[in-house]
Design an enzyme around this catalytic site. Structure first.
Site, mmCIF file in Angstrom:
data_model
loop_
_atom_site.group_PDB
_atom_site.id
_atom_site.type_symbol
_atom_site.label_atom_id
_atom_site.label_comp_id
_atom_site.label_asym_id
_atom_site.label_seq_id
_atom_site.Cartn_x
_atom_site.Cartn_y
_atom_site.Cartn_z
ATOM 1 C CG ASP A 16 -1.940 0.975 1.348
ATOM 2 O OD1 ASP A 16 -2.439 1.390 0.278
ATOM 3 O OD2 ASP A 16 -2.313 1.364 2.473
ATOM 4 C CG HIS A 17 -0.604 4.943 0.552
ATOM 5 N ND1 HIS A 17 -0.991 5.984 -0.252
ATOM 6 C CD2 HIS A 17 -1.699 4.570 1.242
ATOM 7 C CE1 HIS A 17 -2.281 6.224 -0.056
ATOM 8 N NE2 HIS A 17 -2.729 5.374 0.840
ATOM 9 C CG ASP B 190 0.534 7.742 -3.118
ATOM 10 O OD1 ASP B 190 0.253 8.571 -4.021
ATOM 11 O OD2 ASP B 190 0.245 7.923 -1.922
ATOM 12 C CD GLU C 32 -3.977 8.614 -3.887
ATOM 13 O OE1 GLU C 32 -3.630 7.587 -3.247
ATOM 14 O OE2 GLU C 32 -4.275 9.688 -3.350
ATOM 15 C CG HIS D 196 -5.166 8.322 4.329
ATOM 16 N ND1 HIS D 196 -4.442 8.895 3.318
ATOM 17 C CD2 HIS D 196 -5.515 7.090 3.886
ATOM 18 C CE1 HIS D 196 -4.355 8.040 2.301
ATOM 19 N NE2 HIS D 196 -4.999 6.943 2.628
ATOM 20 N N GLY D 197 -7.259 8.682 8.316
ATOM 21 C CA GLY D 197 -7.264 9.032 9.734
ATOM 22 C C GLY D 197 -8.664 9.261 10.282
ATOM 23 N N GLY E 163 -8.810 5.943 2.841
ATOM 24 C CA GLY E 163 -9.436 6.606 3.990
ATOM 25 C C GLY E 163 -10.798 6.007 4.262
ATOM 26 N N GLY E 164 -10.896 4.683 4.136
ATOM 27 C CA GLY E 164 -12.208 4.013 4.174
ATOM 28 C C GLY E 164 -12.790 3.839 5.559
ATOM 29 C CG ASN F 153 -6.967 1.073 0.649
ATOM 30 O OD1 ASN F 153 -7.479 0.247 -0.085
ATOM 31 N ND2 ASN F 153 -5.766 1.551 0.452
HETATM 32 P P1 13P Z 1 -7.896 4.907 7.060
HETATM 33 O O1 13P Z 1 -6.734 4.678 7.966
HETATM 34 O O2 13P Z 1 -8.391 6.313 7.131
HETATM 35 O O3 13P Z 1 -8.980 3.912 7.236
HETATM 36 O O4 13P Z 1 -7.336 4.739 5.574
HETATM 37 C C1 13P Z 1 -6.657 3.569 5.244
HETATM 38 C C2 13P Z 1 -6.033 3.718 3.914
HETATM 39 O O5 13P Z 1 -6.517 4.397 3.041
HETATM 40 C C3 13P Z 1 -4.811 2.949 3.675
HETATM 41 O O6 13P Z 1 -4.282 3.171 2.415
#
Ligand code: 13P
Length: 295
Positions: free
Chosen positions: A81-82, A103, A133, A184-185, A213-214, A234
């Site tokens: 990821d990222h 990313d 992305e 995110h967060g 940022g799911g 995510n």
């Molecule tokens: P959250 O930490 O906000 O759920 O986002 C996770 C994310 O997008 C990981 O790539």
């Protein structure tokens, strides 16, 4: 069973559902994520973010993730990821990761395209699915984070649907991460998502779309986003927060019964695992959007 990112997203496409991509920077998170997939029968994406390397170094967590995914009865994509550094991506591909995200969203458009193309060439050599992305969510998973807020406060730039069509064609990516209002967060207030951005991208280029940022989004918005083409969601911060709270409750409970009680490390990790398993099972069922278990 270890499966490719492309194949897992094709399952999501066929069933109008999203597959949860859970960041797992600890053994308990890896175990809970795989157990949730096995117990629900839904496929899962087990993710490691480059930015989580200090808490879970790739050379240790990566082979663990791949080995456990291979032995699992669930359909599992092991995903990077990222990732911002192609040398880091190569290390993950060498270990057998079946999905990777490059990313380049923080780069000028042309550089994002050029580096995403390099990532696509590398992934093709390892038969690995590629996510890239376009647009910017502001606060990123890797590097400094401002712990959410609103998309505006985070400096988000929504994905431009016309540019997305060009980006998809130029890079050869398999799935596209879009910026459309999630951050995110921890959310400070209600997230306001723009589903039109997703619909317009799908009209111009029919690839599976990804919500970053799911965690912290309402069930209703998850379902609207899935109906608009989101196939991978995510999920990290809220699940990790709930597991952290479970560890704190475990300490508080023991101390309430006996102020001098010993609290062992494994007492906390077990409580965190159990809560994370519960949350992941619930989340997978919501992301299924009414689809029956696939495995
Ligand atoms: P959250 O930490 O906000 O759920 O986002 C996770 C994310 O997008 C990981 O790539």
């Amino acid at each position: 069973m270890l499966v490719n990112l492309r194949d897992i997203c094709a399952i999501a496409e066929q069933n109008n559902m999203a597959i949860g991509s859970f960041n797992a920077p600890s053994f308990e998170a890896v175990r809970a994520t795989l157990d949730a997939a096995e117990q629900t029968g839904y496929p899962v994406i087990l993710s490691h973010a480059e930015g989580h390397d200090p808490m879970a170094p790739l050379d240790k967590i990566g082979p663990t993730m791949v080995a456990l995914a291979e032995r699992s009865s669930a359909l599992v994509c092991v995903h990077l990821d990222h990732c911002e550094n192609l040398s880091y991506m190569r290390r993950a591909l060498e270990m057998g990761f079946t999905g990777a995200m490059f990313d380049g969203s923080y780069l000028p458009y042309d550089e994002n395209v050029a580096n995403s193309q390099r990532a696509a060439d590398m992934c093709a050599n390892y038969d690995c699915g590629l996510e890239c992305e376009l647009g910017s969510m502001g606060a990123r998973e890797a590097g400094a984070r401002d712990e959410g807020g609103t998309a505006e406060e985070s400096g988000a730039i929504y994905t431009d649907p016309d540019q997305a069509a060009d980006f998809i064609e130029s890079t050869g990516l398999d799935i596209l991460a879009c910026s459309f209002g999630t951050v995110h967060g921890i959310y400070k207030g209600e997230p306001h998502l723009s589903f039109d951005v997703l619909r317009e991208i799908r009209e111009r280029a029919n690839v599976p779309l990804v919500m970053h940022g799911g965690s912290g989004v309402s069930d209703e918005d998850y379902h609207k986003a899935i109906d608009a083409g989101i196939r991978k969601i995510n999920y990290f911060t809220y699940g990790s927060k709930f597991a952290g709270e479970a560890a704190q409750e475990c300490i508080a409970k023991k101390r309430a019964a006996n102020p001098d009680a010993l609290v062992y490390w494994h007492d906390m990790t077990m409580s965190a695992y159990e809560r994370y398993l519960e949350v992941t099972i619930e989340t997978m069922k919501v992301f299924a959007n009414g689809a029956k278990p696939v495995a």
